[in-house]
Design a protein around this motif. Structure first.
Motif: not given
Ligand code: SF4
Ligand code: SF4
Length: 290
Positions: A277-278, A36-37, A55, A275, A42, A48, A44-45
């Motif tokens: 998953s953030y 998903v990243c 994710t 997010r 995203c 993360c 935040n990639l």
């Molecule tokens: Fe991936 Fe979730 Fe992090 Fe975005 S917040 S980069 S979707 S793990």
């Protein structure tokens, strides 16, 4: 043609490049996996991947639903790939990820909504890389929730996440085909079967809700035993998607987060870039995420 509303400064982030991120991206390509990243670009990639979190989206990239805020393709999905659980687990071991979020498209075409496949993924990851903590972000299993829960209870993740996404009065517009009560019951049902597993849910703000309505949802979540919460800003993937109603200010996120903590959530992440998953790893360990 209407323009997308201009992003406020607090939503502009820079995408760092590091050897760690490059390594992870290479491994993903090798194993032919979807994150998903990357697919949702995203913001935040960098953070993360750098922190060893990703994710994954399993069970294909075609969804049987069509939520107007979502950029995933919809239509008739492909058959499940029976090798996916093992491939996923091998990739996670290869990447030495310490925390993964496993999510999927909705599979209303499957008798169990994909519950057995999700369970197999958990089993394989536990075998291949026991150090990895696992969060599953599950669909609502509409009409099959009891069947799905019965299957999922046998392979517990570390966190069981299911997003409510928005307030009940906006369901018809934002989550057509889903049920607010059904989603709450799914979270409550899992908690009843596996009380030791943390349950988590989240909302995207800025689709037409008011802060007062958000507080009502938070009360409902607590009443259904949900432990963890994420609140973030909705970003419109294109002008063909659901329009943004407002940019929720960092102060409003802060305020809502405080109210949530008062209500007893053990972990709250509330901020424009949050997010589901953030910093999921830090959320699971009770660290403060804003
Ligand atoms: Fe991936 Fe979730 Fe992090 Fe975005 S917040 S980069 S979707 S793990
Ligand atoms: Fe997107 Fe999930 Fe809705 Fe499918 S069910 S369209 S993946 S938000």
């Amino acid at each position: 043609t209407e323009e997308l509303p201009k992003k406020p400064s607090w939503l502009k982030v820079r995408m760092p490049i590091s050897p760690e991120i490059t390594r992870i991206k290479k491994t993903l390509r090798k194993h032919n996996l979807h994150t998903v990243c990357e697919e949702a670009s995203c913001p935040n990639l960098g953070e993360c991947f750098h922190g060893g979190t990703a994710t994954f989206m399993i069970m294909g990239d075609i969804c049987t639903r069509r939520c107007p805020f979502c950029d995933v393709a919809h239509g008739r999905p492909n058959a499940l790939n029976a090798d996916e659980p093992r491939e996923l687990a091998e990739a996670i071991a290869d990447m030495r990820l310490n925390y993964v979020v496993i999510t999927s498209v909705d599979r209303d075409d499957l008798r169990d909504g994909g519950a057995d496949h999700i369970g197999q993924c958990i089993t394989e990851i536990r075998q291949h890389h026991p150090k990895t903590e696992i969060e599953v972000l599950v669909p609502d299993f509409r009409g099959r929730a009891d069947v799905a829960l019965e299957i999922l209870k046998d392979t517990p993740p570390d966190v069981f996440n299911h997003n409510l996404e928005t307030v009940p009065s906006l369901y018809r517009k934002v989550r057509p085909g889903a049920s607010y009560e059904g989603s709450l019951k799914l979270l409550q049902g899992y908690k009843a079967l596996r009380p030791e597993v943390k349950t988590k849910s989240g909302l995207m703000l800025g689709v037409g809700e008011t802060n007062e309505q958000v507080l009502e949802v938070l009360k409902d979540l607590r009443a259904h035993g949900v432990d963890m919460l994420t609140l973030g800003q909705y970003m419109q993937p294109s002008r063909h998607h659901l329009a943004i109603d407002r940019w929720v200010t960092p102060e409003d996120f802060e305020w809502l987060g405080e109210r949530a903590r008062e209500m007893g959530f053990v972990h709250v992440a509330s901020g424009p870039l949050v997010r589901s998953s953030y910093h999921a790893d830090q959320q699971a360990h009770g660290k403060t995420v804003r």
